[in-house]
Design an enzyme around this catalytic site. Sequence first.
Site, mmCIF file in Angstrom:
data_model
loop_
_atom_site.group_PDB
_atom_site.id
_atom_site.type_symbol
_atom_site.label_atom_id
_atom_site.label_comp_id
_atom_site.label_asym_id
_atom_site.label_seq_id
_atom_site.Cartn_x
_atom_site.Cartn_y
_atom_site.Cartn_z
ATOM 1 N N GLU A 50 0.888 -1.166 0.000
ATOM 2 C CA GLU A 50 0.000 0.000 0.000
ATOM 3 C C GLU A 50 0.927 1.217 0.000
ATOM 4 O O GLU A 50 1.644 1.463 0.973
ATOM 5 C CB GLU A 50 -0.862 -0.040 1.258
ATOM 6 C CG GLU A 50 -1.990 0.951 1.276
ATOM 7 C CD GLU A 50 -2.795 0.867 2.566
ATOM 8 O OE1 GLU A 50 -3.095 1.939 3.111
ATOM 9 O OE2 GLU A 50 -3.094 -0.252 3.033
ATOM 10 N N ASP A 61 -5.030 9.387 9.200
ATOM 11 C CA ASP A 61 -3.762 8.854 9.688
ATOM 12 C C ASP A 61 -3.376 9.412 11.047
ATOM 13 O O ASP A 61 -3.596 10.583 11.353
ATOM 14 C CB ASP A 61 -2.653 9.148 8.676
ATOM 15 C CG ASP A 61 -2.852 8.367 7.386
ATOM 16 O OD1 ASP A 61 -3.042 7.146 7.484
ATOM 17 O OD2 ASP A 61 -2.843 8.981 6.304
#
Length: 262
Positions: A50, A61
């Site tokens: 990824e 995130d």
Amino acid sequence: MSTRLDKKMAELKAAGKKGIFIYITAGAPDVETTLRAVREAEKAGADVIELGLPFSDPMADGPVIQSSSVCALKNGMTLKKELEIVREIRKFSEIPLIGMGYINNMYHYGFEKFVTDFKAAGMDGIIVPDVPHEESGEMRKICAVHDFHLAEFITPGMTETCKGATGFIYCVSNNGVTGVKKIDYSTIGAVCAKARKFTDTPLAVGFGIGSSEAAVEAAAKSDAVIVGSAVVKRLMDGRFAEAMALIGAMREALDAAYGKDA
């Protein structure tokens, strides 16, 4: 369609194995480390990479991946430079590559141009965490035309979005942001079991997986685990060998727990 990702997930299923997706931020701490990390992660047992496409406000995130994005942007990372990274990876590997980025970047680049350019460079799909399923209809159409996966998300409170998903479904283990933390994976396990009623598309559990034990627990009801912050932190700290050893340990633990001879 049968992409690198489709083939890899079918291969894993046939072998009775669980997949490992490894998140690596493009350009952090530098491009050379990114390319080396992809090469060595595959050797250590990663099945899918990824590739994080850095953005200034990565809302999904946690602090580790946020700081890696800041580092990459300071290094001058742009989508055009990330295209070059994808092309370089394809010179030495056919590992499935899924981008992870935010719509603002792709919108300014032009979403269809993004899909066609990155597909041509060798990317197999994209994860866009800041576009909800209800607003991604046009994006899904564009991706379908170009045989480019647009990953769907399911969370503990939402499973219906997975009905038309291709490639894999990103099963978010908790309602927070990315980062290593103690999580009760039985909750997302129940979500995975429910999702199976809607789809046969492979399920990958992410968020919070930082050890072999957590990987084994997270994989119980899924087809794969996604590991990001635990690897990125080690790469950013200059502990490259430790990052690769973690991937290898997870591969061994998953094979021991779920392999055909387990």
